[in-house]
Write a protein that holds these residues in place. Sequence first.
Motif, short mmCIF file in Angstrom:
data_model
loop_
_atom_site.label_atom_id
_atom_site.label_comp_id
_atom_site.label_asym_id
_atom_site.label_seq_id
_atom_site.Cartn_x
_atom_site.Cartn_y
_atom_site.Cartn_z
N VAL A 108 -5.71 24.64 -59.45
CA VAL A 108 -4.82 25.46 -58.62
C VAL A 108 -4.99 25.10 -57.15
O VAL A 108 -4.01 24.95 -56.40
N LEU A 109 -6.25 24.93 -56.69
CA LEU A 109 -6.49 24.63 -55.28
C LEU A 109 -5.88 23.29 -54.87
O LEU A 109 -5.29 23.16 -53.80
N PHE A 110 -6.03 22.28 -55.74
CA PHE A 110 -5.58 20.94 -55.36
C PHE A 110 -4.13 20.66 -55.71
O PHE A 110 -3.47 19.88 -55.01
N GLU A 111 -3.61 21.28 -56.77
CA GLU A 111 -2.25 20.98 -57.20
C GLU A 111 -1.24 22.03 -56.74
O GLU A 111 -0.13 21.70 -56.36
N VAL A 112 -1.62 23.31 -56.81
CA VAL A 112 -0.69 24.37 -56.44
C VAL A 112 -0.75 24.65 -54.94
O VAL A 112 0.25 24.63 -54.23
N VAL A 113 -1.97 24.91 -54.45
CA VAL A 113 -2.15 25.19 -53.02
C VAL A 113 -2.11 23.90 -52.21
O VAL A 113 -1.89 23.92 -51.00
N GLU A 114 -2.33 22.75 -52.89
CA GLU A 114 -2.34 21.42 -52.26
C GLU A 114 -3.42 21.30 -51.19
O GLU A 114 -3.20 20.80 -50.10
N TYR A 115 -4.60 21.78 -51.54
CA TYR A 115 -5.76 21.62 -50.67
C TYR A 115 -6.27 20.18 -50.80
O TYR A 115 -6.27 19.61 -51.89
N ASN A 116 -6.72 19.62 -49.70
CA ASN A 116 -7.34 18.30 -49.74
C ASN A 116 -8.83 18.44 -50.05
O ASN A 116 -9.46 19.46 -49.75
N PHE A 117 -9.40 17.41 -50.64
CA PHE A 117 -10.78 17.50 -51.13
C PHE A 117 -11.79 17.69 -50.00
O PHE A 117 -12.61 18.62 -50.05
N PRO A 170 -11.47 18.72 -46.73
CA PRO A 170 -11.41 20.03 -46.07
C PRO A 170 -11.94 21.16 -46.94
O PRO A 170 -12.61 22.06 -46.44
N LEU A 171 -11.66 21.11 -48.26
CA LEU A 171 -12.14 22.17 -49.15
C LEU A 171 -13.67 22.18 -49.20
O LEU A 171 -14.29 23.24 -49.07
N VAL A 172 -14.28 21.01 -49.39
CA VAL A 172 -15.74 20.94 -49.44
C VAL A 172 -16.35 21.38 -48.12
O VAL A 172 -17.33 22.13 -48.08
N SER A 173 -15.76 20.95 -47.00
CA SER A 173 -16.28 21.33 -45.69
C SER A 173 -16.19 22.83 -45.47
O SER A 173 -17.16 23.46 -45.01
N HIS A 174 -15.07 23.45 -45.82
CA HIS A 174 -14.91 24.88 -45.63
C HIS A 174 -15.85 25.69 -46.52
O HIS A 174 -16.40 26.71 -46.09
#
Length: 235
Positions: free
Chosen positions: A73-82, A84-88
Amino acid sequence: MAEPAEKTTAAPPADGVSEEAPPATATARGFRFLGEDKSVHKALGGGKTADVLMWKDKKMSAAVIGGATVIWVLFEVVEYNFLPLVSHVLIGTLAIVFLWSKATIFIKKSPPDIPEVQISEDLAVNIVQALRTDINQALGLLREIALGHDLMKFLGLMVALWVLSEIGSLCDFLTLVYVAALMLHTVPILYHKYQDKVDDFAGKAHVELRKLYEAFNAKVLSKIPRGPARDKKHE
């Protein structure tokens, strides 16, 4: 005149099952994917991984499916990049733990007990050995197919790669991994539940495929000219 011999009847066993009658599973079952005496759990390795895939450890299985769903969901639906997600996530986690550690000084409580996490040498060696075994088996299978030792494996691999390429053109890699994770957690348990019905249907399909292959072999493959057979080397 001699009296006829009395017929002796064996006493039934304590569990009420006749010794002469074969067990229910020993009857002719025909084609079976995993062999006559191999269970789905054993086919999956029989360890903790098999327990998770067969939902014997329901908490861990649910955690794996839930984690995979959140990531998808985070990467495909919300389109989060890897990155930035790990950093946050790291920023939030470190900030919370740091503030908690500082707050314990003022409220006079013990600081949080953060365990020291290390990867043991045995764990690293076991992981590498498992990967090495699987990679060597895959390379050996590819070599056997490339040398033309098994036509059925070659055709099966070609079909599997073609299907994989078609699926890959319809969805991206992460979605494919997510679908594979869902299938690994559903197909084994469903097959275990309906094993006899699936094997019966697969047996009929297997017979038909064998007939088609034999006809193709007789009409096409057997007519392909081959070079002279090489003499086997004697030891």
